[in-house]
Motif scaffolding. Structure first.
Motif, PDB file in Angstrom:
ATOM      1  N   PHE A  53     -42.481  31.831 -64.683  1.00  0.00           N
ATOM      2  CA  PHE A  53     -43.924  32.007 -64.669  1.00  0.00           C
ATOM      3  C   PHE A  53     -44.250  33.081 -63.657  1.00  0.00           C
ATOM      4  O   PHE A  53     -43.792  33.043 -62.525  1.00  0.00           O
ATOM      5  CB  PHE A  53     -44.606  30.689 -64.287  1.00  0.00           C
ATOM      6  N   ARG A  54     -45.028  34.070 -64.092  1.00  0.00           N
ATOM      7  CA  ARG A  54     -45.354  35.164 -63.185  1.00  0.00           C
ATOM      8  C   ARG A  54     -46.769  35.653 -63.407  1.00  0.00           C
ATOM      9  O   ARG A  54     -47.413  35.305 -64.385  1.00  0.00           O
ATOM     10  CB  ARG A  54     -44.350  36.297 -63.314  1.00  0.00           C
ATOM     11  N   THR A  55     -47.213  36.463 -62.486  1.00  0.00           N
ATOM     12  CA  THR A  55     -48.547  37.044 -62.540  1.00  0.00           C
ATOM     13  C   THR A  55     -48.444  38.433 -63.137  1.00  0.00           C
ATOM     14  O   THR A  55     -47.612  39.231 -62.717  1.00  0.00           O
ATOM     15  CB  THR A  55     -49.152  37.101 -61.120  1.00  0.00           C
ATOM     16  N   PHE A  56     -49.291  38.705 -64.132  1.00  0.00           N
ATOM     17  CA  PHE A  56     -49.328  39.996 -64.809  1.00  0.00           C
ATOM     18  C   PHE A  56     -50.667  40.671 -64.560  1.00  0.00           C
ATOM     19  O   PHE A  56     -51.704  40.004 -64.516  1.00  0.00           O
ATOM     20  CB  PHE A  56     -49.196  39.825 -66.337  1.00  0.00           C
ATOM     21  N   THR A  57     -50.627  41.984 -64.458  1.00  0.00           N
ATOM     22  CA  THR A  57     -51.835  42.788 -64.556  1.00  0.00           C
ATOM     23  C   THR A  57     -51.805  43.383 -65.955  1.00  0.00           C
ATOM     24  O   THR A  57     -50.743  43.413 -66.588  1.00  0.00           O
ATOM     25  CB  THR A  57     -51.851  43.906 -63.499  1.00  0.00           C
ATOM     26  N   PRO A  58     -52.929  43.868 -66.474  1.00  0.00           N
ATOM     27  CA  PRO A  58     -52.895  44.445 -67.828  1.00  0.00           C
ATOM     28  C   PRO A  58     -51.839  45.542 -68.023  1.00  0.00           C
ATOM     29  O   PRO A  58     -51.140  45.519 -69.043  1.00  0.00           O
ATOM     30  CB  PRO A  58     -54.329  44.955 -68.028  1.00  0.00           C
ATOM     31  N   PRO A  59     -51.643  46.468 -67.065  1.00  0.00           N
ATOM     32  CA  PRO A  59     -50.570  47.456 -67.283  1.00  0.00           C
ATOM     33  C   PRO A  59     -49.169  46.840 -67.289  1.00  0.00           C
ATOM     34  O   PRO A  59     -48.277  47.340 -67.973  1.00  0.00           O
ATOM     35  CB  PRO A  59     -50.723  48.429 -66.107  1.00  0.00           C
ATOM     36  N   GLU A  60     -48.971  45.754 -66.547  1.00  0.00           N
ATOM     37  CA  GLU A  60     -47.662  45.092 -66.537  1.00  0.00           C
ATOM     38  C   GLU A  60     -47.430  44.300 -67.825  1.00  0.00           C
ATOM     39  O   GLU A  60     -46.292  44.137 -68.268  1.00  0.00           O
ATOM     40  CB  GLU A  60     -47.556  44.142 -65.338  1.00  0.00           C
ATOM     41  N   LEU A  61     -48.499  43.810 -68.424  1.00  0.00           N
ATOM     42  CA  LEU A  61     -48.395  43.053 -69.664  1.00  0.00           C
ATOM     43  C   LEU A  61     -48.160  43.959 -70.867  1.00  0.00           C
ATOM     44  O   LEU A  61     -47.480  43.576 -71.824  1.00  0.00           O
ATOM     45  CB  LEU A  61     -49.680  42.231 -69.876  1.00  0.00           C
ATOM     46  N   TYR A  62     -48.685  45.159 -70.821  1.00  0.00           N
ATOM     47  CA  TYR A  62     -48.663  46.072 -71.962  1.00  0.00           C
ATOM     48  C   TYR A  62     -47.273  46.310 -72.571  1.00  0.00           C
ATOM     49  O   TYR A  62     -47.151  46.340 -73.793  1.00  0.00           O
ATOM     50  CB  TYR A  62     -49.316  47.402 -71.572  1.00  0.00           C
ATOM     51  N   PRO A  63     -46.188  46.467 -71.783  1.00  0.00           N
ATOM     52  CA  PRO A  63     -44.865  46.693 -72.397  1.00  0.00           C
ATOM     53  C   PRO A  63     -44.331  45.507 -73.212  1.00  0.00           C
ATOM     54  O   PRO A  63     -43.406  45.665 -73.996  1.00  0.00           O
ATOM     55  CB  PRO A  63     -43.937  46.975 -71.210  1.00  0.00           C
TER      56      PRO A  63
END
Length: 172
Positions: A53-63
């Motif tokens: 379980f981790r924290t994503f920002t939108p740019p980190e989620l995009y890939p």
């Protein structure tokens, strides 16, 4: 003188090598072979990689859009779901492919899969969905419940520059 009341004595011995005995013996040998032959070792399927379980920002989620062998993740109201098992729907070429690697909340709430339902600025604030009506929020809640039943929550979506994003970046 021979006794006429006694049965005649067999002068020839009957042979055990009859075709039926040969077939039965062959079958027995074959069954013994099957029972005693070494078994191939069982190979268990490979365990999926551990999901943290981790924290994503939108740019980190995009890939995480299913391209280049990546898993397929999408976010709904701040929860990031691993929808890789539904790759044929959410992955490249699927009807919901626009949502892969993105926050799908507004599109799911509005029942639209159009590109304009997605946040354009990945570095901007998260969509708070304040302008949605009760009916749209109810539809979104239905989608969220379906995702919770079917898919694993692998993270949390936070805006770029938030304290949570900074703390998560510091831990990596």
């Amino acid at each position: 003188m021979a006794d006429s009341s006694s049965p005649p004595v067999a002068t020839e011995a009957t042979s055990a090598a009859t075709p039926i005995n040969f077939i039965l013996l062959s079958l027995f040998v074959f069954l013994v072979y099957l029972r005693l032959k070494p078994m191939k070792p069982q190979v268990l399927p490979r365990a999926p990689p551990a999901t943290v379980f981790r924290t994503f920002t939108p740019p980190e989620l995009y890939p995480y859009n299913g391209l280049n062998g990546m898993p397929v993740y999408l976010a709904v109201r701040g929860r990031v779901f691993d929808v890789t098992a539904g790759r044929n729907f959410y992955g490249p070429g699927g009807p919901y492919a626009n949502f892969a690697g993105r926050d799908a909340s507004r599109g799911l709430a509005c029942g639209s899969f159009d590109e304009d339902m997605l946040t354009k600025d990945l570095d901007g604030p998260l969509d708070k969905l304040d302008d949605l009506g009760d009916e749209q929020m109810e539809a979104l809640q239905g989608w969220e419940e379906r995702f919770l039943e079917k898919y694993l929550v692998v993270g949390k979506l936070v805006p770029v520059g938030s304290e949570e994003a900074k703390a998560a970046a510091a831990q990596q």
